[in-house]
Scaffold this active site. Structure first.
Site, PDB file in Angstrom:
ATOM      1  N   MET A 292       0.834  -1.204   0.000  1.00  0.00           N
ATOM      2  CA  MET A 292       0.000   0.000   0.000  1.00  0.00           C
ATOM      3  C   MET A 292       0.866   1.251   0.000  1.00  0.00           C
ATOM      4  SD  MET A 292      -3.517  -0.683   2.043  1.00  0.00           S
ATOM      5  CE  MET A 292      -2.878  -0.419   3.678  1.00  0.00           C
ATOM      6  N   GLY A 293       2.170   1.095  -0.309  1.00  0.00           N
ATOM      7  CA  GLY A 293       3.029   2.261  -0.386  1.00  0.00           C
ATOM      8  C   GLY A 293       3.547   2.695   0.978  1.00  0.00           C
TER       9      GLY A 293
ATOM     10  N   LEU B  87       6.677   3.055   1.741  1.00  0.00           N
ATOM     11  CA  LEU B  87       7.542   1.889   1.899  1.00  0.00           C
ATOM     12  C   LEU B  87       8.703   2.160   2.860  1.00  0.00           C
ATOM     13  CD1 LEU B  87       7.723   0.720  -1.831  1.00  0.00           C
ATOM     14  CD2 LEU B  87       5.999   0.186  -0.085  1.00  0.00           C
ATOM     15  N   HIS B  88       9.104   1.096   3.566  1.00  0.00           N
ATOM     16  CA  HIS B  88      10.240   1.147   4.484  1.00  0.00           C
ATOM     17  C   HIS B  88      11.130  -0.067   4.212  1.00  0.00           C
ATOM     18  CE1 HIS B  88       7.973  -1.890   6.662  1.00  0.00           C
ATOM     19  NE2 HIS B  88       6.979  -1.039   6.859  1.00  0.00           N
TER      20      HIS B  88
ATOM     21  N   HIS C 181       9.506  -3.457   3.475  1.00  0.00           N
ATOM     22  CA  HIS C 181       9.020  -3.652   2.110  1.00  0.00           C
ATOM     23  C   HIS C 181      10.180  -3.959   1.160  1.00  0.00           C
ATOM     24  CE1 HIS C 181       5.739  -0.992   3.779  1.00  0.00           C
ATOM     25  NE2 HIS C 181       5.016  -1.944   3.226  1.00  0.00           N
TER      26      HIS C 181
ATOM     27  N   GLN D 121     -10.327  -2.498   2.513  1.00  0.00           N
ATOM     28  CA  GLN D 121      -9.837  -3.113   3.739  1.00  0.00           C
ATOM     29  C   GLN D 121      -9.754  -2.156   4.914  1.00  0.00           C
ATOM     30  OE1 GLN D 121      -6.063  -4.104   1.631  1.00  0.00           O
ATOM     31  NE2 GLN D 121      -5.053  -3.632   3.577  1.00  0.00           N
TER      32      GLN D 121
END
Length: 286
Positions: A30-31, A33-34, A37, A61
């Protein structure tokens, strides 16, 4: 890395890669990002020749009181992180591309059993939204494999069950949780925490370690272990959602003879809901 926004472009790019004999890997996100991910993409790149990542903040969701509108959108930074991790194609659709008929009459996928209880109880409809969007992505990409993080342990169990029950020819790979040096599980929602709250949140993982160690040492009074840990959380300023020990594969209640166990927690720190888990194996059955 190319970034595309439509299913038509996605299918054309994947078809080209497959025509070149490449094995296809998928990493749905879902973006925002870290490093966690990035580890998923790196794992996919180890097992596939052509890695597709998706960034889609899936409204299906999110519950009505949850943070859909506040969820961070950091596309430019995300693109660079994906490139650095070895991604070849980013699929970044909007809601209309994913749900062209709207969500009201959208066919939905439900995975009973493993989706019930835990986060399924706290977030009604959440796993139906997850299962539906992942099924759509699987059908769009038709990957050989897909990688999901073990931090979302129940989600991973839902996806494994979905693929098994619907006979999807996709290998599901679980990637271990990436943690900060403090032990805090990396999460996009950590961005909502202050530095002081980040330090406080480390009590979650420490308590999971304590529970796992006690069970491995022979303790079987689960209510006592859970009560002690929840008191630690309360003393640190967290508000409990759940803390449970389950059989790791099915997520059912622990039974005598079980060897693969997982302890799972969800708690609120301020307005931020944090989850974590720790799986472990017993030398002898439970």
């Amino acid at each position: 890395m190319n970034t595309i926004n439509t299913v038509r472009e996605l299918r054309a790019a994947v078809a080209q890669a497959r025509a070149e004999g490449k094995k296809i890997g998928l990493v749905p996100t879902m973006g925002n990002l870290h490093a966690g991910h990035a580890a998923l993409v790196e794992k996919a790149a180890q097992h596939a020749d052509f890695v597709v990542a998706s960034i889609f903040v899936n409204p299906m969701q999110f519950g009505p009181a949850e943070d859909l509108d506040k969820y961070p959108r950091t596309l430019q930074a995300d693109q660079q992180r994906l490139i650095d991790a070895g991604c070849h194609l980013l699929f970044h659709p909007n809601v209309e591309e994913m749900y062209p008929g709207g969500m009201g009459e959208q066919t939905r996928v439900s995975v009973p059993g493993v989706s019930e209880g835990l986060c399924g109880a706290s977030r009604p409809g959440h796993f139906e939204g997850v299962a539906t969007v992942v099924t759509k992505l699987f059908n769009m990409v038709q990957p050989d494999l897909a990688v999901f993080g073990q931090k979302d342990f129940q989600q991973l169990a839902v996806i494994r069950t979905l693929v098994r029950d619907l006979n999807m020819p996709i290998q599901i790979i679980g990637e271990p949780t990436v943690r900060a040096e403090s032990g805090l599980a990396l999460s996009s929602r950590n961005g909502y925490l202050s530095d002081e709250q980040r330090a406080t949140a480390t009590v979650l993982y420490r308590s999971l370690q304590q529970i796992a160690a006690a069970i491995q040492a022979g303790e079987r009074d689960l209510p006592k272990l859970i009560a002690v840990a929840q008191q630690q959380h309360t003393d640190a300023g967290l508000r409990a959602d759940y803390l449970e020990v389950r059989e790791a594969q099915s997520l059912r209640t622990v039974s005598p003879g079980d060897r693969e166990l997982v302890v799972l927690v969800a708690a609120y720190l301020g307005n931020t809901r944090l989850i974590d888990n720790l799986s472990f194996t017993l030398d002898q059955g439970y």
